[in-house]
Each structure stands twice: as structure tokens, then as C-alpha cells.
Design an enzyme around this catalytic site. Sequence first.
Site, PDB file in Angstrom:
ATOM      1  N   LYS A 108     -34.620  -7.945  11.892  1.00 23.00           N
ATOM      2  CA  LYS A 108     -33.515  -8.824  11.507  1.00 23.00           C
ATOM      3  C   LYS A 108     -33.906 -10.301  11.538  1.00 23.00           C
ATOM      4  O   LYS A 108     -33.227 -11.126  10.940  1.00 23.00           O
ATOM      5  CB  LYS A 108     -32.294  -8.538  12.367  1.00 23.00           C
ATOM      6  CG  LYS A 108     -31.738  -7.156  12.056  1.00 23.00           C
ATOM      7  CD  LYS A 108     -30.493  -6.825  12.815  1.00 23.00           C
ATOM      8  CE  LYS A 108     -29.897  -5.511  12.355  1.00 23.00           C
ATOM      9  NZ  LYS A 108     -30.722  -4.338  12.766  1.00 23.00           N
TER      10      LYS A 108
HETATM   11  C1  LIG Z   1     -30.506  -3.101  12.237  1.00 27.08           C
HETATM   12  C2  LIG Z   1     -31.587  -2.139  12.474  1.00 27.08           C
HETATM   13  C3  LIG Z   1     -31.775  -1.013  11.649  1.00 27.08           C
HETATM   14  C4  LIG Z   1     -30.835  -0.701  10.509  1.00 27.08           C
HETATM   15  O1  LIG Z   1     -30.887  -1.646   9.463  1.00 27.08           O
HETATM   16  P1  LIG Z   1     -29.693  -1.711   8.393  1.00 27.08           P
HETATM   17  O2  LIG Z   1     -30.022  -2.853   7.533  1.00 27.08           O
HETATM   18  O3  LIG Z   1     -28.443  -1.940   9.209  1.00 27.08           O
HETATM   19  O4  LIG Z   1     -29.657  -0.411   7.696  1.00 27.08           O
HETATM   20  C5  LIG Z   1     -32.845  -0.186  11.907  1.00 27.08           C
HETATM   21  N1  LIG Z   1     -33.684  -0.407  12.937  1.00 27.08           N
HETATM   22  C6  LIG Z   1     -33.533  -1.466  13.757  1.00 27.08           C
HETATM   23  C7  LIG Z   1     -34.480  -1.642  14.891  1.00 27.08           C
HETATM   24  C8  LIG Z   1     -32.490  -2.364  13.550  1.00 27.08           C
HETATM   25  O5  LIG Z   1     -32.351  -3.399  14.367  1.00 27.08           O
END
Ligand SMILES: *Cc1c(COP(=O)(O)O)cnc(C)c1O
Length: 482
Positions: A108
Site C-alpha cells: 500500500k
Molecule cells: C491490502 C492488502 C491486500 C489486498 O489488496 P486489495 O487492493 O485490497 O485487493 C493484500 N495483501 C496485503 C498484505 C494487503 O495489505
Amino acid sequence: MQYQSTRDSRLRVSASEAIVRGLAPQSGLFVPETFPQADLDAWKHLSYPELAQKMLAGFLTDYSADFLKQATEATYGSAFGGKAGRTVKVQDGLYSLELWHGPTCAFKDYALQLMPKLLVEAKHNLNRTETTRILVATSGDTGKAALAGYAGLEGIEISVFYPNAGTSEIQRLQMVTQTGENVQVYAVEGNFDDAQTGVKRVFADETVAAELEKRNIRLSSANSINWGRLAPQIVYYFYAYFRLAEQGAVAWGEPVDFCVPTGNFGDILAGYYAKQMGLPVGKLVCASNKNNVLTDFIRTGTYDARRTFYKTTSPSMDILISSNLERLLYHVSGSSEKVAAWMQELAQTGKYTVDVETLAKIQQNFAAGFAGDEEGAAEIRARFEQDRYLCDTHTAVAFRVAETCRSAAPMVVLSTASPFKFPRDVLAALGTQAPESDFAAMSALTEATGEEAPVSLRQLDKLPVRFTEVIAPDAIRAAALR
Ligand SMILES: *Cc1c(COP(=O)(O)O)cnc(C)c1O
């Protein structure tokens, strides 16, 4: 480039407007009206920041080239330790796109290190002088990444709501130790959907907006429903493809498959956008954990959220209402009326079924599968013992699902978090008795594997805890009005 709403295609706003607003009226999501076409030959040798700049310029047409250059350099240069878009070979034909070399050790960061800069600039573009109050519902990783991105920014306040006991100890400490005068962190009783539904309700509540407007405050979102979150994620699909092509792992122009550990459908949707822009993408494989509502949807066309919610060892994927799917439905059905009707049905009955044409178009681009905690754990162990590759619990789900969805094309698994963010589960998967504390587990994991834990995680237990409040979902409104 203008943006439309998934629930009313007549609406048209600029990129700055879409980013400042976050959500469109009636809970619609902003989507680009067209997809700018990539110039693969011109882009293939660019550095990560340069590629991000070129790609974003096609979408953020009311931002200046100077701003985009400076913002992408500041974001993807040293903050990622020179490892932005790093792609590692795990086996022949199987690669890991490691997206966790940023400051909070989760993918993120790619969006949330850039998005705050996009928001400040959008306000500038629109001559807006109000305070922006950002509300974030998080299942763990978004919260910290958003706090790290927004802390200390002028004209911005951020409040983060996470499910109490729904995150790892490390994720929680990352959030509650966040510094900065403009940040607030709350634990919410319930699971992630309770927190997310509570925050969505505040966004939809006109009395909240009116009350805040009197104080010259405007609400905005940092969740992946904001366009400013999604756009930066398209970049690494291109970057990974170019690296594979460079190594001769894929012939230029031939497709690559991507397998994505999925929760809110933001990361994988960015892959669909990359494909729409002309990147040779074969299948996008949607990997879920035991909360496999998306697996069923992609296979059958029925989205049915009326099911048990499971807490798993991949908490960032513990989601039953996957917000960004709405964007895909809009692109493939081409109808905001249909999308609005499906979403209304979902809100009222907990399920909806798309028409056969829409399902066929989804299945042309997407495959899906899921893996439970035990399968994920077996995968962590297999990848480490067979390939000497250490991955976290979310990435493990994707490795497992990828095995069942292989084509002749190379497969890139998106690795979304550092294994050291979930050290107890990773250790247990390797067959080592995990100590009670995450911190002891981090050291034990280093000992067992020879991999170093990121410094930002190792030092967390030495930082002062600033936030301890636990609130009911109903109290999110009051917290937002503070
Ligand atoms: C947020 C997240 C996901 C999922 O991503 P999306 O964009 O919500 O589908 C998968 N793995 C980790 C470690 C995350 O932080």
C-alpha cells in the site's frame, strides 16, 4: 481526461476533483472515461520514477508535468531503497513482484506515499483552502501506510479506524505509535466490514458534511476507493513486465499472467487497467483466502456476501464486501444503471447476479481461486524449502492459487507484505514453535531463515503508544465530527 461515476455516467469531473472528493454522489466510484494507450517501446527502459511519471501523466491531465516529475521522484526514489518494482525469480516461469520495500513494508506504500502529494496538489489546482479530513477504514496495512503518507501535511487531518483484535500486533503498533499532530487512530469493535461500513455511512451522511462545512472542513477518503490510490498501482505491472522481458523470461509482446492476493480488489483492478492500456497481460488471477466471495463471483456471476466471516492468517484479505469490484462491473457492463441496481441489491439483500455478457467479459480477463490458512502455511514452507524463497501469509495464498491457474505464460505473483509483518504465522508455517510476542518471533524468523527483519519493524516496541481508544461502530460518526 475526465472521470465518470460508476452510478451515474453523465457526471464528469477532472482528476483533481475526483481525488479531492474520493467518492462520487450516491456512493458511486470515480473511473476514467478512457484508458490512455501505453508506448511500450518508449517506456521499457525507464526507471521506476520515470515510468510512474509517464503513466500518471495520461490519467492526471490537469496536473503539471513538473509536479508529476518531482512527486514521483520524491516518492519512488530513495523511500523504496532502490527496490521499487523489484521482481525476483522463484522458479522457472514463476516470479515474485516484491511490493513491500517501502517505509511500512506493505504494497500500500506505492499508493499512499504518492496520494497525499496528489491530494495537496489537487486542492492547489482547484484553489481550495479548506481543511481536508481523511477517514480511513483499515484491515491493517492501509492504516499505517496512510498515516505515514499524510502525517504532518499542511491542511490535512487523518483519522484511522481499524478492527479491534483484527490486526497483527505489529500492524497495531505501527498505527498506534504514529507521530504527527494531524493524526488520530481508533480501534473499532467488530471486524473490518463493520469499520468500513461505519466509515462509508459517515461519508454518505449529509448532516456530517454540513456540520463540518461550518468549520471549513471537508471529508475525503484514502481507502482504495479513491482514484488517487488506484492509479499509482498500475505502474508496477508495467515495470515487472519490462524486467521479465529484459531477462528474456518473456518474449516482447507475449503475455504474462499475474496472481494477486485480493481483498478490496484494488491491486488486481490496477492490473486490469494496465491491460486496458495495452500491456500484454494474459490472465489476472484473483487469489482469496477462506473469505472466498470473489472466487465464487468470478466463477458463477453471483456475488453473495451472506456468509460467515472468517478471521484468517491473511487479515488484509478478510473482506466480504470488495469495494473496487464495482469499478470492474462498470467497465465491463458499460452501464451505470446496471451497476447502481446491482449495488442497491447488494445493500438490500446481500447478493446480486450479473448478466451472462458481463460475466463472460470478466472471465475473459480473470481467473480465481482460494486457499485456506493450512494450505497457505504449507505453501510458505514449500517455497522456502524448495526455492529458498520466504513469503508472508498473503503472498502465500497467491502462490498456492497460482499453481492451480498456470498457463504457458510466465506467472508473476504480487507479494504484498514483508514476511516480518506476520512473523508468528510465518514461523509456525516453517514448523518452528512461535514465541508469544511478534518481536521475539521476528528474531526467531531471522535465525530460522537468515533473512533480516526491516529496521522500521524491529524498533516498533520501543516507541511510545499514543492511541488506545476503542469505540463502537456507531461512534465512528462522533469521532469523525471531533
Ligand atoms: C491490502 C492488502 C491486500 C489486498 O489488496 P486489495 O487492493 O485490497 O485487493 C493484500 N495483501 C496485503 C498484505 C494487503 O495489505
